[in-house]
Design a protein around this motif. Structure first.
Motif, PDB file in Angstrom:
ATOM      1  N   SER A  36       0.863  -1.174   0.000  1.00  0.00           N
ATOM      2  CA  SER A  36       0.000   0.000   0.000  1.00  0.00           C
ATOM      3  C   SER A  36       0.898   1.222   0.000  1.00  0.00           C
ATOM      4  O   SER A  36       1.811   1.325   0.814  1.00  0.00           O
ATOM      5  CB  SER A  36      -0.913   0.009   1.233  1.00  0.00           C
ATOM      6  N   SER A  37       0.652   2.144  -0.937  1.00  0.00           N
ATOM      7  CA  SER A  37       1.642   3.189  -1.199  1.00  0.00           C
ATOM      8  C   SER A  37       1.106   4.594  -0.995  1.00  0.00           C
ATOM      9  O   SER A  37       0.044   4.948  -1.489  1.00  0.00           O
ATOM     10  CB  SER A  37       2.127   3.073  -2.650  1.00  0.00           C
ATOM     11  N   TYR A  38       1.886   5.371  -0.239  1.00  0.00           N
ATOM     12  CA  TYR A  38       1.780   6.821  -0.281  1.00  0.00           C
ATOM     13  C   TYR A  38       2.872   7.327  -1.213  1.00  0.00           C
ATOM     14  O   TYR A  38       3.854   6.632  -1.495  1.00  0.00           O
ATOM     15  CB  TYR A  38       1.973   7.422   1.113  1.00  0.00           C
ATOM     16  N   GLU A  39       2.735   8.554  -1.672  1.00  0.00           N
ATOM     17  CA  GLU A  39       3.722   9.072  -2.621  1.00  0.00           C
ATOM     18  C   GLU A  39       5.114   9.150  -1.997  1.00  0.00           C
ATOM     19  O   GLU A  39       6.110   8.835  -2.651  1.00  0.00           O
ATOM     20  CB  GLU A  39       3.285  10.443  -3.127  1.00  0.00           C
ATOM     21  N   LEU A  40       5.202   9.525  -0.734  1.00  0.00           N
ATOM     22  CA  LEU A  40       6.502   9.660  -0.099  1.00  0.00           C
ATOM     23  C   LEU A  40       7.190   8.319   0.103  1.00  0.00           C
ATOM     24  O   LEU A  40       8.415   8.258   0.200  1.00  0.00           O
ATOM     25  CB  LEU A  40       6.377  10.359   1.264  1.00  0.00           C
ATOM     26  N   SER A  41       6.423   7.242   0.165  1.00  0.00           N
ATOM     27  CA  SER A  41       7.016   5.922   0.394  1.00  0.00           C
ATOM     28  C   SER A  41       7.282   5.157  -0.899  1.00  0.00           C
ATOM     29  O   SER A  41       7.800   4.035  -0.859  1.00  0.00           O
ATOM     30  CB  SER A  41       6.100   5.083   1.296  1.00  0.00           C
ATOM     31  N   PHE A  42       6.959   5.733  -2.043  1.00  0.00           N
ATOM     32  CA  PHE A  42       7.031   4.967  -3.288  1.00  0.00           C
ATOM     33  C   PHE A  42       8.459   4.570  -3.649  1.00  0.00           C
ATOM     34  O   PHE A  42       8.694   3.484  -4.174  1.00  0.00           O
ATOM     35  CB  PHE A  42       6.377   5.739  -4.438  1.00  0.00           C
ATOM     36  N   SER A  43       9.441   5.422  -3.364  1.00  0.00           N
ATOM     37  CA  SER A  43      10.820   5.052  -3.682  1.00  0.00           C
ATOM     38  C   SER A  43      11.258   3.842  -2.865  1.00  0.00           C
ATOM     39  O   SER A  43      12.028   2.997  -3.340  1.00  0.00           O
ATOM     40  CB  SER A  43      11.763   6.233  -3.432  1.00  0.00           C
ATOM     41  N   TRP A  44      10.775   3.737  -1.626  1.00  0.00           N
ATOM     42  CA  TRP A  44      11.066   2.546  -0.822  1.00  0.00           C
ATOM     43  C   TRP A  44      10.425   1.313  -1.448  1.00  0.00           C
ATOM     44  O   TRP A  44      11.025   0.237  -1.485  1.00  0.00           O
ATOM     45  CB  TRP A  44      10.532   2.731   0.596  1.00  0.00           C
ATOM     46  N   ILE A  45       9.193   1.455  -1.925  1.00  0.00           N
ATOM     47  CA  ILE A  45       8.498   0.323  -2.554  1.00  0.00           C
ATOM     48  C   ILE A  45       9.236  -0.128  -3.811  1.00  0.00           C
ATOM     49  O   ILE A  45       9.332  -1.330  -4.095  1.00  0.00           O
ATOM     50  CB  ILE A  45       7.039   0.708  -2.854  1.00  0.00           C
ATOM     51  N   GLN A  46       9.793   0.810  -4.540  1.00  0.00           N
ATOM     52  CA  GLN A  46      10.591   0.444  -5.712  1.00  0.00           C
ATOM     53  C   GLN A  46      11.798  -0.404  -5.314  1.00  0.00           C
ATOM     54  O   GLN A  46      12.082  -1.431  -5.932  1.00  0.00           O
ATOM     55  CB  GLN A  46      11.042   1.717  -6.438  1.00  0.00           C
ATOM     56  N   GLU A  47      12.514   0.037  -4.282  1.00  0.00           N
ATOM     57  CA  GLU A  47      13.683  -0.716  -3.815  1.00  0.00           C
ATOM     58  C   GLU A  47      13.305  -2.107  -3.320  1.00  0.00           C
ATOM     59  O   GLU A  47      13.978  -3.105  -3.633  1.00  0.00           O
ATOM     60  CB  GLU A  47      14.388   0.044  -2.686  1.00  0.00           C
ATOM     61  N   LEU A  48      12.250  -2.185  -2.537  1.00  0.00           N
ATOM     62  CA  LEU A  48      11.819  -3.466  -1.990  1.00  0.00           C
ATOM     63  C   LEU A  48      11.327  -4.397  -3.099  1.00  0.00           C
ATOM     64  O   LEU A  48      11.566  -5.618  -3.058  1.00  0.00           O
ATOM     65  CB  LEU A  48      10.727  -3.246  -0.946  1.00  0.00           C
ATOM     66  N   SER A  49      10.653  -3.837  -4.098  1.00  0.00           N
ATOM     67  CA  SER A  49      10.184  -4.646  -5.230  1.00  0.00           C
ATOM     68  C   SER A  49      11.365  -5.188  -6.031  1.00  0.00           C
ATOM     69  O   SER A  49      11.354  -6.354  -6.453  1.00  0.00           O
ATOM     70  CB  SER A  49       9.270  -3.818  -6.126  1.00  0.00           C
ATOM     71  N   ASP A  50      12.374  -4.356  -6.228  1.00  0.00           N
ATOM     72  CA  ASP A  50      13.580  -4.826  -6.924  1.00  0.00           C
ATOM     73  C   ASP A  50      14.233  -5.975  -6.159  1.00  0.00           C
ATOM     74  O   ASP A  50      14.692  -6.959  -6.752  1.00  0.00           O
ATOM     75  CB  ASP A  50      14.589  -3.683  -7.081  1.00  0.00           C
ATOM     76  N   PHE A  51      14.288  -5.846  -4.838  1.00  0.00           N
ATOM     77  CA  PHE A  51      14.885  -6.896  -4.006  1.00  0.00           C
ATOM     78  C   PHE A  51      14.100  -8.197  -4.131  1.00  0.00           C
ATOM     79  O   PHE A  51      14.681  -9.281  -4.257  1.00  0.00           O
ATOM     80  CB  PHE A  51      14.919  -6.431  -2.551  1.00  0.00           C
ATOM     81  N   ILE A  52      12.767  -8.098  -4.117  1.00  0.00           N
ATOM     82  CA  ILE A  52      11.933  -9.298  -4.251  1.00  0.00           C
ATOM     83  C   ILE A  52      12.170  -9.957  -5.608  1.00  0.00           C
ATOM     84  O   ILE A  52      12.335 -11.182  -5.705  1.00  0.00           O
ATOM     85  CB  ILE A  52      10.446  -8.937  -4.076  1.00  0.00           C
TER      86      ILE A  52
END
Length: 447
Positions: free
Chosen positions: A60-76
């Motif tokens: 679940s994404s807020y705009e400020l957290s999206f860069s973290w979600i990108q990193e975590l998705s890359d790791f997955i």
């Protein structure tokens, strides 16, 4: 849901409860992050995936957290098992192209996710996906299948109570139970996602929906069986929007719950009748959105069409009923200047709220005011990448204000709570400085 501070995420809790009710198994990993994701955070994610073995991973994404979600998705995606990733929430709904374009993200869900996710998991359970599920966008090779939105959920009573177990609230020393009695908001503020959501759905009349008072009270009673909460926080955008609903709720709440509570109130609805109803039911504190002290900025820029006199009357009515008050404000707004900043400070000084919360304005994509900031080139993209906490700094280069003036106004405005005799602002300031020092020292020691 990666965040900079712990919070009870109603969206995650609602989805988990709904999927569990319909026979699916759900697990949750809460990642509270500093500016950068550490190796320990990646190890926590890897351990959760290996122990739970999910068929799909959702963020679940807020705009400020999206860069973290990108990193975590890359790791997955760098792991040996290719687990599909879906992203929902505010940012996926308001800026869908940006989210779906990221290579490691397979799907996005726009709008309410309960029935869309259920349909997706049901199809996956049967061994395939038709990619025609409303609310969900799918990648199909180099193309993106953009399905329409389904109707909003009209009957909120048909949904299960929020899932509290995934947050392990009963293991902590939590005093207040957070509850949502409604979805939506009747107003059209240009800085807020609610107005953008109404544009998406095209249904302004049906956007604000209430659970019945009986349904809310049943949830509270259920939660009180396993944890001794001492009060309730109603997180609804506008708790006093419907007088008819409020009359029924207040009567039943004081008979069946009898716990103090806090809630959010718009100035236009803060008359003696409505405030009297919630006071009699047990309300102790109301939060009121002042946002800006300049009537032009508040009206023409934010589309909040209340006058200063209406706001003053709202706080005066609360004090007559001995309700504590909290004033919500923003500084660093587009079209704001030094004079407008001081008007916000002077208005709060006159109101003398028990507490004042002042945040720095952030231009969320997909909102009317946020999109204007991008169109006019006011957004500093490098500063945006670094900012992870909404309230602390501005990512705008505004023609009439400097960043220093904006940050200074934030702290001066928050200090107006001292006029009410509330010294917690001083304690809070020391606590903030201390936690910042500890966080910096902790981050230096992380790998």
């Amino acid at each position: 849901m990666p965040l900079a501070y712990p919070v009870y995420s109603f969206q995650i809790a609602a989805l988990s409860a709904f999927l569990k009710k319909n026979g699916h198994t759900v697990d949750f990993l809460e990642l509270i992050l500093d500016e950068k994701i550490t190796n320990n955070d990646f190890r926590s994610l890897k351990a959760k995936i290996e122990s739970f073995m999910p068929d799909i991973i959702g963020f679940s994404s807020y705009e400020l957290s999206f860069s973290w979600i990108q990193e975590l998705s890359d790791f997955i995606k760098s792991g040996s098992v290719n687990i599909p990733i879906i992203v929902g929430g505010y940012h996926a709904t308001l800026a869908p192209e940006e989210v779906i374009d990221y290579p490691s993200i397979d799907m996005i869900c726009r709008g309410e996710g309960e029935y869309a996710l259920l349909e997706l998991l049901t199809q996956m359970e049967k061994g395939g996906t038709n990619k025609d599920i409303k609310n969900i966008w799918f990648k199909d090779g180099k193309e993106v299948i953009k399905n329409d939105l389904r109707s909003m959920i009209a009957d909120l009573n048909a949904l299960p109570f929020s899932d509290r177990a995934i947050y392990k609230i009963e293991e902590g020393n939590k005093q207040y139970l957070e509850v949502m009695g409604s979805r939506g908001c009747p107003y059209e503020c240009t800085n807020c996602c609610n107005s953008a959501f109404k544009d998406l759905y095209g249904d302004r009349a049906g956007y604000l929906r209430f659970r019945s008072p009986d349904h809310i009270i049943s949830e509270i009673k259920e939660c009180l069986k396993w944890h001794p909460f001492s009060g309730i926080v109603f997180e609804d955008d506008t708790f006093t929007a419907s007088l008819k609903w409020l009359k029924e709720f207040s009567e039943k709440y004081k008979q069946n719950v009898k716990l103090p509570f806090v809630c959010n109130v718009r100035p236009e609805t803060a008359n003696l009748e409505r405030l009297g109803l919630i006071k009699e039911a047990g309300c102790e504190t109301i939060s009121i959105g002042v946002e800006a002290g300049d009537e032009y900025v508040r009206g023409a820029v934010l589309n909040r069409r209340m006058t200063n006199n209406q706001i003053i009357d709202a706080f005066r009515n609360a004090k007559k009923l001995r309700l504590k008050t909290k004033s919500f404000n923003m500084v660093g707004l587009p079209h704001e200047n030094r004079r407008a900043l001081w008007k916000t400070i002077f208005l709060n000084f006159r109101l003398a709220p028990t507490a004042v919360q002042t945040t720095v304005y952030y231009p969320f994509k997909g909102t009317k005011l946020g999109d204007e900031c991008y169109e006019k080139g006011w957004v500093d993209m490098e500063r945006k990448k670094r900012l992870k906490l909404l309230a602390n700094d501005s990512i705008l280069n505004l023609p009439g204000l400097t960043r220093f003036e904006i940050r200074l106004a934030k702290w001066i405005n928050s200090a107006t709570a001292l006029r009410s005799g509330n010294l917690d602002i001083i304690k809070g300031g020391f606590k903030l400085i201390t936690s910042s020092i500890m966080r910096n020292n902790k981050s230096k020691g992380k790998s």
